[in-house]
Write a protein that holds these residues in place. Structure first.
Motif, PDB file in Angstrom:
ATOM      1  N   ALA A  63     -49.817   1.288 -19.862  1.00 11.15           N
ATOM      2  CA  ALA A  63     -49.136   2.578 -19.820  1.00 11.15           C
ATOM      3  C   ALA A  63     -49.977   3.561 -19.010  1.00 11.15           C
ATOM      4  N   PHE A  64     -49.330   4.610 -18.629  1.00  7.85           N
ATOM      5  CA  PHE A  64     -50.006   5.623 -17.824  1.00  7.85           C
ATOM      6  C   PHE A  64     -50.994   6.428 -18.666  1.00  7.85           C
ATOM      7  N   THR A  65     -52.198   6.599 -18.175  1.00 12.60           N
ATOM      8  CA  THR A  65     -53.167   7.474 -18.856  1.00 12.60           C
ATOM      9  C   THR A  65     -53.777   8.433 -17.857  1.00 12.60           C
ATOM     10  N   PHE A  66     -53.798   9.650 -18.257  1.00 12.79           N
ATOM     11  CA  PHE A  66     -54.341  10.703 -17.403  1.00 12.79           C
ATOM     12  C   PHE A  66     -55.783  10.981 -17.833  1.00 12.79           C
ATOM     13  N   SER A  67     -56.711  10.914 -16.882  1.00 14.53           N
ATOM     14  CA  SER A  67     -58.126  11.170 -17.229  1.00 14.53           C
ATOM     15  C   SER A  67     -58.392  12.663 -17.313  1.00 14.53           C
ATOM     16  N   PRO A  96     -52.706  20.113 -32.412  1.00 13.68           N
ATOM     17  CA  PRO A  96     -51.539  19.608 -33.151  1.00 13.68           C
ATOM     18  C   PRO A  96     -51.405  18.092 -33.070  1.00 13.68           C
ATOM     19  N   ARG A  97     -50.566  17.547 -33.937  1.00 15.69           N
ATOM     20  CA  ARG A  97     -50.326  16.104 -33.976  1.00 15.69           C
ATOM     21  C   ARG A  97     -49.837  15.595 -32.628  1.00 15.69           C
ATOM     22  N   ARG A  98     -50.230  14.382 -32.320  1.00  9.64           N
ATOM     23  CA  ARG A  98     -49.735  13.630 -31.152  1.00  9.64           C
ATOM     24  C   ARG A  98     -49.910  14.330 -29.808  1.00  9.64           C
ATOM     25  N   THR A  99     -50.968  15.128 -29.686  1.00 11.17           N
ATOM     26  CA  THR A  99     -51.166  15.803 -28.400  1.00 11.17           C
ATOM     27  C   THR A  99     -52.305  15.180 -27.601  1.00 11.17           C
ATOM     28  N   GLY A 100     -52.850  14.063 -28.093  1.00  6.62           N
ATOM     29  CA  GLY A 100     -53.843  13.349 -27.282  1.00  6.62           C
ATOM     30  C   GLY A 100     -55.294  13.548 -27.683  1.00  6.62           C
ATOM     31  N   LYS A 101     -55.550  13.921 -28.939  1.00  7.08           N
ATOM     32  CA  LYS A 101     -56.937  14.149 -29.358  1.00  7.08           C
ATOM     33  C   LYS A 101     -57.747  12.855 -29.345  1.00  7.08           C
ATOM     34  N   SER A 102     -57.219  11.841 -30.033  1.00  3.90           N
ATOM     35  CA  SER A 102     -57.972  10.584 -30.134  1.00  3.90           C
ATOM     36  C   SER A 102     -58.158   9.950 -28.754  1.00  3.90           C
ATOM     37  N   THR A 103     -57.110  10.007 -27.943  1.00  4.24           N
ATOM     38  CA  THR A 103     -57.217   9.434 -26.595  1.00  4.24           C
ATOM     39  C   THR A 103     -58.323  10.135 -25.825  1.00  4.24           C
ATOM     40  N   PHE A 104     -58.390  11.449 -25.959  1.00  2.00           N
ATOM     41  CA  PHE A 104     -59.434  12.207 -25.272  1.00  2.00           C
ATOM     42  C   PHE A 104     -60.826  11.774 -25.742  1.00  2.00           C
ATOM     43  N   ASP A 202     -62.991  11.414 -36.309  1.00  2.00           N
ATOM     44  CA  ASP A 202     -61.603  11.777 -36.014  1.00  2.00           C
ATOM     45  C   ASP A 202     -60.887  12.058 -37.338  1.00  2.00           C
ATOM     46  N   GLU A 203     -60.028  13.044 -37.349  1.00  2.00           N
ATOM     47  CA  GLU A 203     -59.313  13.485 -38.559  1.00  2.00           C
ATOM     48  C   GLU A 203     -60.307  13.837 -39.672  1.00  2.00           C
ATOM     49  N   ALA A 204     -61.299  14.628 -39.283  1.00  2.00           N
ATOM     50  CA  ALA A 204     -62.399  14.954 -40.186  1.00  2.00           C
ATOM     51  C   ALA A 204     -61.948  15.749 -41.414  1.00  2.00           C
ATOM     52  N   GLY A 244     -59.467  17.444 -35.797  1.00  2.00           N
ATOM     53  CA  GLY A 244     -58.506  17.540 -36.879  1.00  2.00           C
ATOM     54  C   GLY A 244     -57.147  17.884 -36.333  1.00  2.00           C
ATOM     55  N   SER A 245     -56.105  17.302 -36.921  1.00  2.00           N
ATOM     56  CA  SER A 245     -54.769  17.641 -36.450  1.00  2.00           C
ATOM     57  C   SER A 245     -54.217  18.784 -37.294  1.00  2.00           C
ATOM     58  N   HIS A 246     -55.033  19.307 -38.157  1.00  2.00           N
ATOM     59  CA  HIS A 246     -54.598  20.431 -38.976  1.00  2.00           C
ATOM     60  C   HIS A 246     -55.701  21.473 -38.932  1.00  2.00           C
ATOM     61  N   LEU A 271     -54.728  21.571 -24.526  1.00  2.00           N
ATOM     62  CA  LEU A 271     -53.529  20.733 -24.474  1.00  2.00           C
ATOM     63  C   LEU A 271     -53.385  20.123 -23.084  1.00  2.00           C
ATOM     64  N   LEU A 272     -52.737  18.979 -23.007  1.00  2.00           N
ATOM     65  CA  LEU A 272     -52.417  18.414 -21.706  1.00  2.00           C
ATOM     66  C   LEU A 272     -51.476  19.389 -21.008  1.00  2.00           C
ATOM     67  N   GLY A 273     -51.681  19.572 -19.710  1.00  2.00           N
ATOM     68  CA  GLY A 273     -50.886  20.586 -19.030  1.00  2.00           C
ATOM     69  C   GLY A 273     -50.247  20.091 -17.760  1.00  2.00           C
ATOM     70  N   GLY A 275     -51.483  19.366 -14.872  1.00  2.00           N
ATOM     71  CA  GLY A 275     -52.157  18.243 -14.204  1.00  2.00           C
ATOM     72  C   GLY A 275     -51.619  16.922 -14.720  1.00  2.00           C
ATOM     73  N   TYR A 276     -51.491  16.834 -16.040  1.00  2.00           N
ATOM     74  CA  TYR A 276     -50.977  15.607 -16.648  1.00  2.00           C
ATOM     75  C   TYR A 276     -49.533  15.357 -16.202  1.00  2.00           C
ATOM     76  N   VAL A 277     -48.689  16.395 -16.320  1.00  2.00           N
ATOM     77  CA  VAL A 277     -47.266  16.204 -16.005  1.00  2.00           C
ATOM     78  C   VAL A 277     -47.087  15.821 -14.534  1.00  2.00           C
ATOM     79  N   ARG A 309     -46.439  17.081 -26.043  1.00  2.00           N
ATOM     80  CA  ARG A 309     -46.636  15.746 -26.602  1.00  2.00           C
ATOM     81  C   ARG A 309     -46.153  14.684 -25.617  1.00  2.00           C
ATOM     82  N   PRO A 310     -47.092  13.877 -25.091  1.00  2.00           N
ATOM     83  CA  PRO A 310     -46.721  12.873 -24.085  1.00  2.00           C
ATOM     84  C   PRO A 310     -45.597  11.946 -24.544  1.00  2.00           C
ATOM     85  N   GLU A 311     -45.639  11.520 -25.805  1.00  2.00           N
ATOM     86  CA  GLU A 311     -44.623  10.566 -26.257  1.00  2.00           C
ATOM     87  C   GLU A 311     -43.223  11.151 -26.227  1.00  2.00           C
ATOM     88  N   ARG A 312     -43.117  12.418 -26.570  1.00  2.00           N
ATOM     89  CA  ARG A 312     -41.795  13.059 -26.574  1.00  2.00           C
ATOM     90  C   ARG A 312     -41.263  13.183 -25.163  1.00  2.00           C
TER      91      ARG A 312
HETATM   92  N1  LIG Z   1     -54.462  11.628 -21.333  1.00  2.00           N
HETATM   93  C1  LIG Z   1     -53.321  11.004 -21.661  1.00  2.00           C
HETATM   94  N2  LIG Z   1     -52.552  10.415 -20.704  1.00  2.00           N
HETATM   95  C2  LIG Z   1     -51.407   9.785 -21.048  1.00  2.00           C
HETATM   96  N3  LIG Z   1     -50.945   9.666 -22.301  1.00  2.00           N
HETATM   97  C3  LIG Z   1     -51.668  10.224 -23.280  1.00  2.00           C
HETATM   98  C4  LIG Z   1     -52.882  10.932 -23.015  1.00  2.00           C
HETATM   99  N4  LIG Z   1     -53.376  11.373 -24.180  1.00  2.00           N
HETATM  100  C5  LIG Z   1     -52.520  10.966 -25.125  1.00  2.00           C
HETATM  101  N5  LIG Z   1     -51.504  10.277 -24.606  1.00  2.00           N
HETATM  102  C6  LIG Z   1     -50.413   9.645 -25.364  1.00  2.00           C
HETATM  103  O1  LIG Z   1     -49.979  10.540 -26.373  1.00  2.00           O
HETATM  104  C7  LIG Z   1     -49.804   9.888 -27.620  1.00  2.00           C
HETATM  105  C8  LIG Z   1     -50.664  10.532 -28.689  1.00  2.00           C
HETATM  106  O2  LIG Z   1     -52.025  10.380 -28.338  1.00  2.00           O
HETATM  107  P1  LIG Z   1     -53.186  10.377 -29.421  1.00  2.00           P
HETATM  108  O3  LIG Z   1     -52.989   9.348 -30.448  1.00  2.00           O
HETATM  109  O4  LIG Z   1     -54.462  10.372 -28.651  1.00  2.00           O
HETATM  110  O5  LIG Z   1     -52.936  11.809 -30.037  1.00  2.00           O
HETATM  111  P2  LIG Z   1     -53.569  12.436 -31.368  1.00  2.00           P
HETATM  112  O6  LIG Z   1     -53.555  13.918 -31.113  1.00  2.00           O
HETATM  113  O7  LIG Z   1     -54.870  11.816 -31.665  1.00  2.00           O
HETATM  114  O8  LIG Z   1     -52.451  12.043 -32.431  1.00  2.00           O
HETATM  115  P3  LIG Z   1     -52.579  12.096 -34.058  1.00  2.00           P
HETATM  116  O9  LIG Z   1     -52.267  13.498 -34.423  1.00  2.00           O
HETATM  117  O10 LIG Z   1     -51.550  11.140 -34.537  1.00  2.00           O
HETATM  118  O11 LIG Z   1     -53.972  11.676 -34.392  1.00  2.00           O
HETATM  119  C9  LIG Z   1     -50.142   8.428 -27.364  1.00  2.00           C
HETATM  120  O12 LIG Z   1     -48.953   7.728 -27.143  1.00  2.00           O
HETATM  121  C10 LIG Z   1     -50.970   8.460 -26.110  1.00  2.00           C
HETATM  122  O13 LIG Z   1     -50.841   7.284 -25.361  1.00  2.00           O
END
Ligand SMILES: Nc1ncnc2c1ncn2[C@@H]1O[C@H](COP(=O)(O)OP(=O)(O)OP(=O)(O)O)[C@@H](O)[C@H]1O
Ligand SMILES: [Mg+2]
Length: 437
Positions: A63-67, A96-104, A202-204, A244-246, A271-273, A275-277, A309-312
């Motif tokens: 899948a696509f990942t933005f550095s 917030p949830r699902r905004t890419g924290k863990s990926t970062f 993560d999720e401290a 933390g997501s909260h 937040l991803l902005g 550049g990501y889009v 949120r990338p997934e949305r």
């Molecule tokens: N830099 C990125 N480039 C592309 N997709 C990304 C990037 N960061 C996150 N995503 C996508 O967004 C989704 C959520 O990412 P991630 O799990 O890192 O978020 P999170 O904030 O840690 O979520 P949670 O709140 O569930 O812990 C994943 O599907 C991930 O692949």
């Protein structure tokens, strides 16, 4: 020969075609064209299906990942003290949830720290919701120790004792009464590694859910002080990163002097902005017919609407690209789809809120209006409730409303008595709906 029936089933199964995560490629090349007709898809799918039947590999695309190098460099500088804004007492990142924290953390920040000669240790306190956060941290440290003692060792559970920095340590006892404390374990890890250590939790905020979790946080703080303030000689520095997501729950770790990290502050995870889009749309467009390109500005507007949120965003684009409208409808409906997705989430909030009584509604509204400093029982707040309800309220009325909201899973109360909304996505909804002051 594939029967029409199998063919259709296979079409169902393989509906999600490139460039989305289940995208496929094989001997016959990439499977995706934005200018397809259903017949063409069937053909493509038939080939792919035949391909799997023949047993030759069909590889999913990555899948696509933005550095996010810039953010990683900035935070690494601050963690290592190479910036006027230092996070030597700990970096607390809330988003917030699902905004890419863990990926970062995993794909950007940790590699950046590693490149600077730091040993990084990662633990996710949500990895096992049933486990005590203290045990999850202890287990991570045990694994790190086993690996440091023997880099070829795979599982810590098969290792009884290790010798680290000249000291014999029984791994099973780490973090247990009578065993090596979590703080001492981190010190030993630093000594054995001979380089700075970054512990990423993560999720401290989940640590606050059990007394042992809170103790573990105090232990991390003790290790940080011992390693960074030179209390133990010959120990490299310890950097602590918490996400933390909260936000409000994360604040619970540092709000006042009874909390382990009093004095530190919470930083908003960027937040991803744009550049990501832009990069995502460029990547996606390479898969699409030249007559059917996605417009980056519109995709960005959709992304904003969907809470970054990338997934949305992916879901909005996928549904459109593969939906009955086909690719031709793509440009017109990205934003429309984004609205529909958001409305679906908001409709749930609408339902939840609609079922509340007047007092419960007033309590929720006031909680959002006051934000993190919400104090339900002070006179000013009781007056605010009275204004909202048009009548005086007693503390016990508010107390039971809070208990009911907690029961419904709408609010959360920390072990130390602070309240926050359980689902922070409800805040923009409440505000958009017109929060009375
Ligand atoms: N830099 C990125 N480039 C592309 N997709 C990304 C990037 N960061 C996150 N995503 C996508 O967004 C989704 C959520 O990412 P991630 O799990 O890192 O978020 P999170 O904030 O840690 O979520 P949670 O709140 O569930 O812990 C994943 O599907 C991930 O692949
Ligand atoms: Mg995460």
């Amino acid at each position: 020969m594939i029967s029409a029936q199998t063919h259709d089933a296979c079409l169902q199964e393989r509906r999600l075609i490139s460039p989305f995560p289940v995208s496929l490629s094989g001997e016959y090349g990439k499977v995706f064209s934005n200018s397809y007709s259903w017949g063409e898809i069937r053909n493509t799918v038939k080939y792919i299906y035949a391909d799997t039947l023949l047993g030759s590999p069909v590889m999913p695309h990555t899948a696509f990942t933005f550095s996010r190098t810039e953010d990683a460099v900035r935070f690494a500088d601050a963690l290592m003290g190479a910036s006027p804004f230092s996070f030597r007492s700990g970096l607390f990142l809330a988003g917030p949830r699902r905004t890419g924290k863990s990926t970062f953390l995993r794909q950007d920040l940790m590699p950046e720290l590693q490149a600077r000669g730091v040993l990084t240790i990662y633990t996710d306190l949500w990895a096992d919701r049933g486990a005590d956060p203290a045990d999850l941290i202890a287990e991570t440290l045990r694994k790190t120790m086993a690996k440091l003692a023997n880099p070829l060792q795979k599982a810590a559970s098969t290792v009884g004792a290790v010798k680290l920095a000249g000291v014999e340590i029984t791994l099973a006892d780490v973090g247990q009464t009578g065993g090596l404390t979590l703080a001492d374990a981190l010190i030993r890890i630093g000594q054995a590694a001979g380089k700075p250590v970054a512990l990423v939790v993560d999720e401290a905020q989940h640590a606050l859910s059990t007394p042992r979790g809170i103790d573990a946080m105090f232990a991390l703080k003790a290790a940080r002080d011992a390693m960074n303030q030179g209390e133990v000689s010959q120990v490299p520095a310890l950097m602590l990163v918490f996400t933390g997501s909260h936000r409000d729950k994360l604040v619970g770790l540092l709000r006042n002097n009874r909390q382990p990290f009093f004095g530190a502050s919470v930083t908003d995870m960027p937040l991803l902005g744009r550049g990501y889009v832009s990069a995502y749309v460029e990547w996606l467009n390479a898969w699409l017919a030249s007559t059917n390109q996605i417009d980056s500005d519109e995709a960005y507007a959709a992304f904003e609407l969907l809470g970054h949120r990338p997934e949305r965003l992916e879901e909005a684009l996928r549904d459109i690209a593969l939906g009955p409208g086909g690719a031709a409808a793509l440009g017109d409906t990205v934003l429309g789809k984004a609205h529909a997705l958001r409305d679906r989430v908001w409709a749930d909030y609408d339902n939840d809120f609609g079922e509340l009584n007047k007092t419960q509604k007033a309590v929720l509204e006031e909680m959002v209006a006051q934000g993190t400093g919400f104090q339900p029982f002070v006179v000013a707040t009781l007056n605010a409730f009275a204004r909202r309800l048009g009548r005086k309220v007693t503390k016990s009325t508010i107390q039971s409303a809070l208990a009911e909201l907690k029961e419904k899973g709408l609010i959360w109360q920390s072990g130390r008595g602070q309240y926050a909304l359980e689902d922070q996505g409800m805040i923009p909804w409440l505000k958009a709906r017109g929060l009375r002051p």
